[in-house]
Design an enzyme around this catalytic site. Structure first.
Site, PDB file in Angstrom:
ATOM      1  N   TYR A  77     -25.149 -24.672  71.522  1.00 37.13           N
ATOM      2  CA  TYR A  77     -26.112 -23.910  70.719  1.00 37.13           C
ATOM      3  C   TYR A  77     -26.320 -22.521  71.279  1.00 37.13           C
ATOM      4  CZ  TYR A  77     -27.536 -28.467  68.729  1.00 37.13           C
ATOM      5  OH  TYR A  77     -27.563 -29.697  68.116  1.00 37.13           O
ATOM      6  N   ASN A 200     -22.654 -38.143  65.574  1.00 36.58           N
ATOM      7  CA  ASN A 200     -21.555 -37.888  64.646  1.00 36.58           C
ATOM      8  C   ASN A 200     -20.415 -38.891  64.868  1.00 36.58           C
ATOM      9  OD1 ASN A 200     -22.719 -35.391  63.422  1.00 36.58           O
ATOM     10  ND2 ASN A 200     -22.517 -34.639  65.520  1.00 36.58           N
TER      11      ASN A 200
END
Length: 360
Positions: A77, A200
Site C-alpha cells: 500500500y 484472495n
C-alpha cells in the site's frame, strides 16, 4: 497462544488492554484464538497515499477513540498512487502514529505480504496510471525468502518487533504450499508474528493449507480476508477474492477461521444509484439478484432510519453463522464519521430474515 507482554501502557498485557479498550465498540473473539478484537476493523490502505497524513491521523484517533482496536495494512500500500513507489507508505504512517502516542499495544495490528509487484518503469503509463495486468503478472509471491524479507521490511516500517496477524495477500499458485507454510511457521516461532491469515484465495486451497498444517504441525491460518458484502456475486463469478456460496458454507463449518470482510460497502455504492451505474465494483454482482436485494435493503434502511451503507455494515455486524468482521477503509475523517453510527443500529429477527431471503 496466550497473553503476550509487550512494552506499552504501564506494561499491561494485551489481555488487560482488551478489557480497557472494550468500553465503546463491541469486542469479539478472532476465530477460536482466545484473542478479542473490535467488531469493526479499520483498513489503512489509503493512508499515506490518497489520504493525507493529517487526515489519516484524525481517522486513526477517532477509530481508537470509539473503541476500535483492529488495524489492517499491507506492504504494497499504495505503490500505485505514485510513479516509482515500492509501497510501504501506509506502514510507515502507522509506525509514526503508533510511536507518537505509544499506541502499539493499544491495537491488534495486521499486515500482509506477497503482493508487491516487481519494479519496472512500465508499471505506470505516461500519465502515471498503474498497469494492473503487469502488476498481477509480477507479484512478489509467497516464496520463503520473499516472505521473510517482506516481513522484516514491514516490521522496520511499522517500528515494531511483531505483528499480531500476517496474511499471505495474494494466493501464490506457483510456489509449493509446503515452502510457504514452513516459512510462515518459522516467523511465528521467531516471535515476529502471532497469528497467520490468507487473502484472495479459493476454498480448495484453504482446505489444502489446513491439511498440510495439521500434517506437519504448522500453525494454521486463523483469519480469511476476502471481499464480502450484502450483494451476492453473480453466477459464474470467477474472482478468487470474493466469498461465494461454497466458501460461505466452508466458513460455517470451520469456525476457527475468521472472515474479515474487505470492501463491505463496495466503495459506497449502496447510497448512490448514480455511482452504482457503470462502477467497476459492480462487474462481479450485476444481474436480477441485485435489484431485489437493493429493494429490501432500502426498505429496512428506512425502517431503522439509516443509510443503506450503514445498514449493510449493521447487517454484517449481526452475522453469527459465521461471524464477520467488516473491514472499512474510509478515505476521509468524514467518511469514518458517516459509518460509525452503524455500530448502534439494531436489526430485529424479522428484518434480518427479510434481508437474507431477498433476491431473485
Amino acid at each position: 497462544m496466550g497473553a503476550v507482554t509487550r512494552p506499552g501502557i504501564a506494561g499491561l498485557t494485551w489481555s488487560a488492554l482488551q478489557v480497557l479498550t472494550s468500553g465503546g465498540m463491541d469486542m469479539m473473539e478472532l476465530g477460536r484464538t482466545g484473542t478479542r478484537v473490535s467488531r469493526l476493523a479499520l483498513g489503512a490502505m489509503q493512508m499515506g497515499g490518497a489520504t493525507s497524513e493529517a487526515d489519516a491521523i484524525r481517522i486513526l484517533d477517532r477509530y481508537v477513540g470509539a473503541g476500535g482496536s483492529f488495524l489492517d495494512t499491507a506492504d504494497c500500500y499504495e505503490w500505485w498512487r505514485r510513479v516509482g513507489s515500492r509501497g510501504g507508505e501506509s506502514e510507515e504512517l502507522l509506525g509514526r502514529w503508533m510511536r507518537a502516542g505509544n499506541r502499539r499495544d493499544q491495537v491488534f495490528l495486521a499486515t500482509k505480504g506477497s503482493a508487491v509487484p516487481e519494479y519496472s518503469p512500465a508499471l505506470w503509463d505516461a500519465d502515471g496510471n498503474p498497469d494492473w495486468d503487469l502488476a498481477r503478472r509480477t507479484f512478489a509471491g509467497a516464496g520463503a525468502d520473499t516472505l521473510r524479507h517482506a516481513l522484516d521490511a514491514s516490521l522496520r516500517r511499522l517500528g515494531t518487533d511483531h505483528v499480531d496477524l500476517y496474511y499471505v495477500h495474494v494466493d501464490d499458485l506457483s510456489t509449493p504450499l509446503e515452502e510457504t507454510l514452513e516459512a510462515l511457521a518459522g516467523l511465528v516461532s521467531a516471535g515476529k508474528v502471532r497469528y497467520l491469515g490468507w487473502s484472495n484465495v479459493r476454498t480448495w486451497r484453504l482446505e489444502r493449507i489446513r491439511q498440510l498444517c495439521e500434517r506437519h504441525g504448522w500453525p494454521a491460518p486463523v483469519a480469511l480476508q476476502q471481499q464480502h458484502s450484502y450483494l451476492r456475486p453473480k453466477a459464474g463469478n470467477a474472482a478468487a477474492g470474493i466469498v461465494g456460496p461454497e466458501q460461505w458454507e466452508y466458513l460455517r463449518l470451520h469456525r476457527d477461521l475468521q472472515l474479515v470482510a474487505y470492501s463491505p460497502i463496495l466503495k459506497g455504492i449502496y447510497d448512490d444509484p448514480a455511482k452504482r451505474s457503470g462502477h467497476w465494483m459492480m462487474e462481479s454482482y450485476e444481474g436480477p439478484d441485485v435489484d431485489a436485494r437493493l429493494a429490501v435493503l432500502g426498505e429496512v434502511a428506512a425502517e431503522v432510519g439509516a443509510t443503506p451503507n450503514r445498514t449493510v455494515l449493521a447487517w454484517l455486524l449481526h452475522q453469527t453463522d459465521p461471524s464477520v468482521i467488516p473491514l472499512i477503509g474510509p478515505k476521509t475523517p468524514e467518511q469514518l464519521d458517516d459509518l460509525l453510527p452503524a455500530l448502534d443500529i439494531k436489526l430485529d429477527a424479522g428484518q434480518l430474515a427479510r434481508l437474507e431471503a431477498a433476491g431473485a
